[in-house]
Scaffold this active site. Structure first.
Site, PDB file in Angstrom:
ATOM      1  N   SER A 149       0.819  -1.311  -0.004  1.00  0.00           N
ATOM      2  CA  SER A 149      -0.075  -0.072  -0.090  1.00  0.00           C
ATOM      3  C   SER A 149       0.850   1.340  -0.078  1.00  0.00           C
ATOM      4  CB  SER A 149      -0.852   0.187   1.095  1.00  0.00           C
ATOM      5  OG  SER A 149      -2.103  -0.470   0.700  1.00  0.00           O
ATOM      6  N   VAL A 150       2.114   1.298   0.025  1.00  0.00           N
ATOM      7  CA  VAL A 150       2.956   2.403  -0.198  1.00  0.00           C
ATOM      8  C   VAL A 150       2.521   3.091  -1.443  1.00  0.00           C
ATOM      9  CG1 VAL A 150       5.418   3.268  -0.653  1.00  0.00           C
ATOM     10  CG2 VAL A 150       4.875   1.960   1.421  1.00  0.00           C
TER      11      VAL A 150
END
Length: 387
Positions: A124-125
């Site tokens: 999810s970065v």
């Protein structure tokens, strides 16, 4: 310091699966959420061997990262035990740690057989980079502004729960559209969206999400929603008329001087997943953090609108923790963070000119023990870097 992965971590698995699912190269590829330690160690470095990806091309010039005259090697105590950088990395399956102070390297370590040229997947970065590309598209005049209606850029959502929802409200995860992110529930939206029937000529996530009802007034309630981060990626691509990978290349990778091509996992329609899975080198993760720390400038070129970084990386909505910006998490120490499951993070202390990158292959997607240990490590690094 408490890390900001907080609510995102508590919601678990939100970065890696469900929503608009990734496209495996082989039908027998196990879910990336269930890889063994051996599969993690290899697969996180070579995601392109398992899933379809697009390339984010680098340019001809590389922005140098220079070793600072002073290097740090912090020690700390956590859970009744003394820790070093090396012991922390070994215990928590850390493949890379990078610490930049004022753009110079204070600490750079690799583990798990990873080499400096090896990429590592972001989970999810990627969401935080997707929101940054929204800023770039506003700067380029391709998106009218944060208050522009989502339906202007994804017209297939007209007449759905997204009528009247703005770009800003999507970035705050506050559309008001009903969404269940419970990965323990096989009937949840995040479990069902990737398996929904595909409508001809329509991106599958758009097809699924335009059927969802309104639950809250837009802009009033934070509700973590991986599907909407994929929607934002579609919105940007529609607005700029090119793929997210090509746009990321044109706006960040080439002008800022990334050292290696990155790759971005795509969904079953070939669209990059706005919510997941960019693979890049450890130093390029650091350059992403440094780009934000420098206000979205690439040399003398303003990639982002004036004030964008400050707004995106500060509290815009109550999320039950320290706050949430535009796909960036806040924490109580004033840092902001891009977070991904299995131990991925870019933590930035704007007042200290400090960027800390950690890439990991945790044995579980998240957990309070894992997050607490990382918090202790970040505290020790922050203290050593600012001493």
């Amino acid at each position: 310091m408490k890390t900001i992965i907080g609510l995102a971590a508590a919601l678990a698995l939100s970065a890696g699966g469900g929503a608009c699912a990734q496209d495996a190269l082989k039908p027998d590829t196990p879910s990336i959420l269930a890889w063994s330690p051996e599969q993690q160690s290899l697969g996180y470095r070579t995601i392109e061997d398992f899933y379809k990806v697009n390339t984010i091309a680098r340019g001809e010039q590389v922005r140098p990262l220079v070793m600072a005259p002073r290097q740090i090697d912090p020690t700390f105590t956590h859970d009744g035990k003394a820790w070093t950088v090396a012991s922390y990395m070994e215990a928590f399956n850390v493949s890379g740690v990078l610490v930049l102070k004022d753009g110079d390297i204070l600490l750079e370590r690799y583990g798990m057989g990873r080499q400096p040229a090896d990429r590592w997947t972001s989970f999810s970065v990627a969401k935080s980079l997707t929101s940054t590309l929204v800023g770039a598209a506003i700067q380029d005049g391709k998106i009218a502004g944060l208050n522009a209606p989502v339906t202007d850029y994804i017209p297939e959502l007209a007449g759905s729960g997204y009528d009247g929802v703005t770009v800003r409200q999507l970035l705050m995860m506050s559309s008001g559209v009903k969404w269940n992110e419970d990965y323990t529930d096989p009937n949840s939206d995040v479990a069902q969206a990737g398996a929904a029937p595909v409508e001809a000529g329509l991106n599958p996530i758009v097809g699924y999400m335009r059927k969802l009802p309104r639950e809250n007034a837009p802009g009033t309630t934070f509700n973590y929603n991986t599907g909407e981060t994929d929607l934002v990626g579609i919105l940007v691509a529609n607005a700029v008329g090119m793929s997210l990978s090509d746009y990321a290349s044109a706006k960040i990778w080439k002008p800022y001087g990334m050292e290696r091509d990155a790759i971005w996992m795509v969904d079953t329609s070939g669209q990059e997943r706005g919510g997941c899975c960019i693979s890049m080198t450890l130093r390029d993760y650091g350059r992403v953090g440094q780009f934000m720390l420098e206000g979205g400038m690439a040399g003398d070129q303003a990639v982002l609108p004036a004030g964008w970084v400050s707004q995106a990386t500060s509290r815009q909505i109550d999320n039950g923790a320290a706050g949430y910006g535009y796909f960036w998490w806040m924490n109580e120490s004033g840092a902001y963070q891009a977070s991904g499951i299995f131990g991925q993070s870019i933590t930035t202390y704007r007042d200290d000119g400090l960027v800390i990158v950690i890439n990991s292959a945790w044995p579980r997607a998240t957990g309070p023990d894992l997050s607490a240990a990382r918090s202790a490590f970040l505290d020790a690094v922050h203290a050593a870097a600012t001493d």
